[in-house]
Structure formats: structure tokens, C-alpha cells
Design a protein around this motif. Sequence first.
Motif, PDB file in Angstrom:
ATOM      1  N   TYR A  62       3.289  28.886 -19.129  1.00  0.00           N
ATOM      2  CA  TYR A  62       2.238  29.085 -18.136  1.00  0.00           C
ATOM      3  C   TYR A  62       1.267  30.153 -18.631  1.00  0.00           C
ATOM      4  O   TYR A  62       1.698  31.221 -19.078  1.00  0.00           O
ATOM      5  CB  TYR A  62       2.834  29.537 -16.798  1.00  0.00           C
ATOM      6  N   ASP A  63      -0.027  29.864 -18.518  1.00  0.00           N
ATOM      7  CA  ASP A  63      -1.054  30.859 -18.801  1.00  0.00           C
ATOM      8  C   ASP A  63      -1.422  31.478 -17.458  1.00  0.00           C
ATOM      9  O   ASP A  63      -2.184  30.905 -16.670  1.00  0.00           O
ATOM     10  CB  ASP A  63      -2.281  30.219 -19.444  1.00  0.00           C
ATOM     11  N   THR A  66      -3.053  41.889 -20.512  1.00  0.00           N
ATOM     12  CA  THR A  66      -3.631  41.605 -19.201  1.00  0.00           C
ATOM     13  C   THR A  66      -4.679  40.505 -19.273  1.00  0.00           C
ATOM     14  O   THR A  66      -4.754  39.650 -18.397  1.00  0.00           O
ATOM     15  CB  THR A  66      -4.263  42.884 -18.613  1.00  0.00           C
ATOM     16  N   LYS A  67      -5.471  40.507 -20.325  1.00  0.00           N
ATOM     17  CA  LYS A  67      -6.547  39.514 -20.469  1.00  0.00           C
ATOM     18  C   LYS A  67      -6.088  38.234 -21.167  1.00  0.00           C
ATOM     19  O   LYS A  67      -6.884  37.335 -21.413  1.00  0.00           O
ATOM     20  CB  LYS A  67      -7.723  40.116 -21.251  1.00  0.00           C
ATOM     21  N   ASP A  68      -4.805  38.144 -21.493  1.00  0.00           N
ATOM     22  CA  ASP A  68      -4.257  36.970 -22.175  1.00  0.00           C
ATOM     23  C   ASP A  68      -2.744  36.982 -22.014  1.00  0.00           C
ATOM     24  O   ASP A  68      -2.018  37.541 -22.833  1.00  0.00           O
ATOM     25  CB  ASP A  68      -4.643  37.008 -23.662  1.00  0.00           C
ATOM     26  N   CYS A  69      -2.251  36.390 -20.928  1.00  0.00           N
ATOM     27  CA  CYS A  69      -0.832  36.507 -20.577  1.00  0.00           C
ATOM     28  C   CYS A  69      -0.202  35.135 -20.344  1.00  0.00           C
ATOM     29  O   CYS A  69      -0.607  34.398 -19.446  1.00  0.00           O
ATOM     30  CB  CYS A  69      -0.707  37.365 -19.322  1.00  0.00           C
ATOM     31  N   TRP A  70       0.793  34.814 -21.178  1.00  0.00           N
ATOM     32  CA  TRP A  70       1.550  33.566 -21.038  1.00  0.00           C
ATOM     33  C   TRP A  70       3.006  33.897 -20.720  1.00  0.00           C
ATOM     34  O   TRP A  70       3.560  34.883 -21.222  1.00  0.00           O
ATOM     35  CB  TRP A  70       1.502  32.755 -22.323  1.00  0.00           C
ATOM     36  N   LEU A  71       3.627  33.047 -19.916  1.00  0.00           N
ATOM     37  CA  LEU A  71       5.043  33.217 -19.567  1.00  0.00           C
ATOM     38  C   LEU A  71       5.812  31.931 -19.839  1.00  0.00           C
ATOM     39  O   LEU A  71       5.268  30.834 -19.718  1.00  0.00           O
ATOM     40  CB  LEU A  71       5.201  33.565 -18.088  1.00  0.00           C
ATOM     41  N   ILE A  72       7.092  32.087 -20.152  1.00  0.00           N
ATOM     42  CA  ILE A  72       8.014  30.954 -20.308  1.00  0.00           C
ATOM     43  C   ILE A  72       8.955  30.981 -19.109  1.00  0.00           C
ATOM     44  O   ILE A  72       9.681  31.962 -18.908  1.00  0.00           O
ATOM     45  CB  ILE A  72       8.838  31.069 -21.603  1.00  0.00           C
ATOM     46  N   ILE A  73       8.903  29.925 -18.311  1.00  0.00           N
ATOM     47  CA  ILE A  73       9.781  29.823 -17.145  1.00  0.00           C
ATOM     48  C   ILE A  73      10.350  28.408 -17.107  1.00  0.00           C
ATOM     49  O   ILE A  73       9.596  27.431 -17.058  1.00  0.00           O
ATOM     50  CB  ILE A  73       9.031  30.143 -15.829  1.00  0.00           C
ATOM     51  N   SER A  74      11.654  28.316 -17.156  1.00  0.00           N
ATOM     52  CA  SER A  74      12.362  27.023 -17.098  1.00  0.00           C
ATOM     53  C   SER A  74      11.851  26.037 -18.135  1.00  0.00           C
ATOM     54  O   SER A  74      11.637  24.854 -17.838  1.00  0.00           O
ATOM     55  CB  SER A  74      12.254  26.425 -15.693  1.00  0.00           C
ATOM     56  N   VAL A 107       3.711  31.850 -28.192  1.00  0.00           N
ATOM     57  CA  VAL A 107       3.706  32.305 -26.800  1.00  0.00           C
ATOM     58  C   VAL A 107       3.821  33.826 -26.717  1.00  0.00           C
ATOM     59  O   VAL A 107       3.123  34.464 -25.934  1.00  0.00           O
ATOM     60  CB  VAL A 107       4.830  31.629 -25.991  1.00  0.00           C
ATOM     61  N   GLU A 108       4.665  34.418 -27.556  1.00  0.00           N
ATOM     62  CA  GLU A 108       4.885  35.862 -27.446  1.00  0.00           C
ATOM     63  C   GLU A 108       3.655  36.685 -27.837  1.00  0.00           C
ATOM     64  O   GLU A 108       3.570  37.858 -27.492  1.00  0.00           O
ATOM     65  CB  GLU A 108       6.115  36.302 -28.240  1.00  0.00           C
ATOM     66  N   LYS A 109       2.682  36.078 -28.518  1.00  0.00           N
ATOM     67  CA  LYS A 109       1.442  36.775 -28.871  1.00  0.00           C
ATOM     68  C   LYS A 109       0.560  37.016 -27.648  1.00  0.00           C
ATOM     69  O   LYS A 109      -0.284  37.905 -27.653  1.00  0.00           O
ATOM     70  CB  LYS A 109       0.644  35.962 -29.895  1.00  0.00           C
ATOM     71  N   HIS A 110       0.748  36.254 -26.611  1.00  0.00           N
ATOM     72  CA  HIS A 110      -0.087  36.325 -25.402  1.00  0.00           C
ATOM     73  C   HIS A 110       0.579  37.271 -24.400  1.00  0.00           C
ATOM     74  O   HIS A 110       1.190  36.841 -23.426  1.00  0.00           O
ATOM     75  CB  HIS A 110      -0.278  34.921 -24.819  1.00  0.00           C
ATOM     76  N   LYS A 119      -0.910  24.910 -11.457  1.00  0.00           N
ATOM     77  CA  LYS A 119      -2.264  25.082 -11.996  1.00  0.00           C
ATOM     78  C   LYS A 119      -2.306  25.984 -13.223  1.00  0.00           C
ATOM     79  O   LYS A 119      -3.300  26.023 -13.936  1.00  0.00           O
ATOM     80  CB  LYS A 119      -3.232  25.558 -10.916  1.00  0.00           C
ATOM     81  N   TYR A 120      -1.215  26.694 -13.503  1.00  0.00           N
ATOM     82  CA  TYR A 120      -1.167  27.582 -14.676  1.00  0.00           C
ATOM     83  C   TYR A 120      -0.369  26.967 -15.837  1.00  0.00           C
ATOM     84  O   TYR A 120      -0.307  27.537 -16.920  1.00  0.00           O
ATOM     85  CB  TYR A 120      -0.567  28.943 -14.296  1.00  0.00           C
ATOM     86  N   TYR A 121       0.210  25.817 -15.599  1.00  0.00           N
ATOM     87  CA  TYR A 121       1.022  25.130 -16.614  1.00  0.00           C
ATOM     88  C   TYR A 121       0.146  24.682 -17.785  1.00  0.00           C
ATOM     89  O   TYR A 121      -0.903  24.077 -17.589  1.00  0.00           O
ATOM     90  CB  TYR A 121       1.713  23.917 -15.982  1.00  0.00           C
ATOM     91  N   ILE A 122       0.585  25.014 -19.018  1.00  0.00           N
ATOM     92  CA  ILE A 122      -0.187  24.584 -20.193  1.00  0.00           C
ATOM     93  C   ILE A 122       0.657  23.816 -21.208  1.00  0.00           C
ATOM     94  O   ILE A 122       0.124  23.290 -22.179  1.00  0.00           O
ATOM     95  CB  ILE A 122      -0.874  25.790 -20.899  1.00  0.00           C
ATOM     96  N   GLY A 123       1.968  23.762 -21.037  1.00  0.00           N
ATOM     97  CA  GLY A 123       2.800  23.010 -21.960  1.00  0.00           C
ATOM     98  C   GLY A 123       4.263  23.376 -21.871  1.00  0.00           C
ATOM     99  O   GLY A 123       4.699  24.057 -20.949  1.00  0.00           O
ATOM    100  N   GLU A 124       4.997  22.920 -22.869  1.00  0.00           N
ATOM    101  CA  GLU A 124       6.445  23.147 -22.944  1.00  0.00           C
ATOM    102  C   GLU A 124       6.752  24.106 -24.093  1.00  0.00           C
ATOM    103  O   GLU A 124       5.987  24.189 -25.052  1.00  0.00           O
ATOM    104  CB  GLU A 124       7.178  21.821 -23.190  1.00  0.00           C
ATOM    105  N   ILE A 125       7.881  24.767 -23.992  1.00  0.00           N
ATOM    106  CA  ILE A 125       8.331  25.643 -25.085  1.00  0.00           C
ATOM    107  C   ILE A 125       9.247  24.836 -26.005  1.00  0.00           C
ATOM    108  O   ILE A 125      10.056  24.034 -25.533  1.00  0.00           O
ATOM    109  CB  ILE A 125       9.051  26.915 -24.561  1.00  0.00           C
ATOM    110  N   ASP A 126       9.091  25.032 -27.285  1.00  0.00           N
ATOM    111  CA  ASP A 126       9.999  24.427 -28.261  1.00  0.00           C
ATOM    112  C   ASP A 126      11.281  25.261 -28.226  1.00  0.00           C
ATOM    113  O   ASP A 126      11.320  26.381 -28.750  1.00  0.00           O
ATOM    114  CB  ASP A 126       9.356  24.441 -29.649  1.00  0.00           C
ATOM    115  N   ALA A 127      12.308  24.737 -27.573  1.00  0.00           N
ATOM    116  CA  ALA A 127      13.549  25.497 -27.367  1.00  0.00           C
ATOM    117  C   ALA A 127      14.176  25.959 -28.679  1.00  0.00           C
ATOM    118  O   ALA A 127      14.812  27.009 -28.733  1.00  0.00           O
ATOM    119  CB  ALA A 127      14.541  24.667 -26.568  1.00  0.00           C
TER     120      ALA A 127
END
Length: 136
Positions: free
Chosen positions: A31-32, A19-27, A13-16, A74-82
Motif C-alpha cells: 500500500y502506498d 513522510t512524502k513517500d511511504c509504503w506498507l506491507i500488510i497481509s 518497498v523498504e526504500k519508501h 484506494k492505497y493498494y498498489i500491488g503484491e509483495i514477493d514473499a
Amino acid sequence: MASDQKLFAFEEVEKHNQTKDCWLIISGKVYDVTPFMDDHPGGDEVLLSATGKDATNDFEDVGHSDEAREMMDKYYIGEIDASSIPSKRTYIPPQQPNYNHDKTPEFIIKILQFLVPLLILGLAFAVRHYTKKEQD
């Protein structure tokens, strides 16, 4: 959200983080938000500053509306491995020897540390010498 949710490692996730490739971890969710970068009311800088970490606090601190929260689906792509999220690191500031607040060059400080006591001692001898002469 389907039962075959994709599980992402933090390192992926942190590789993204562009601006042209941005992922976030929320809760705990990933999300892409790349397609949303130009439309985000706070600008893309806000989203980019939340990459490479758990952005839950950043997201919650803003106080997003219910509509904004629904939009996230609509931006959800998966879960984070805690277990892949690194523990928080504490900041240790670099040690600075003898802070020189007035920016006086170090060699001048050393010279003054040597000369001032000599000058005081010389002044004390002069005062003693002249006061002794006046008493005679």
C-alpha cells in the motif's frame, strides 16, 4: 484489484520509508499510504514505524474498523514477493564484561581486589600478635 497485479520485491518497498513517500506491507499486499499520512488518526509516526518490514501484526494489533479496512483499497498498489522478505533476525546483545552496577572506576576495583585480602591478612596477624601477648 486487476489481474495484472504489480509484484514488488521487499528491497523496493523498504526504500519508501519517508513522510512524502511511504509504503506498507500488510497481509501480503503493498500500500502506498503517502496521501494518508496527514489524515491517519494515530499520526504519521505510527505509519513510518511500520515501514521496512511486514506490518501485518502492527495493523492487526490495533483493531482497525471495517471502514478502515475498506479504505485500504484506494492505497493498494500491488503484491509483495514473499520470497524477497528477509527471514527474521534474532537480536544478540553485545557482551559486557563484568557489569559494574555502581559505576566505580575499574582501576579502583582492581586495587581493592588486591588490598582487601592484604588488609584482612594484616588484621589477622595483629589480632594474633596482641592476643598472644596478653596470654603471656
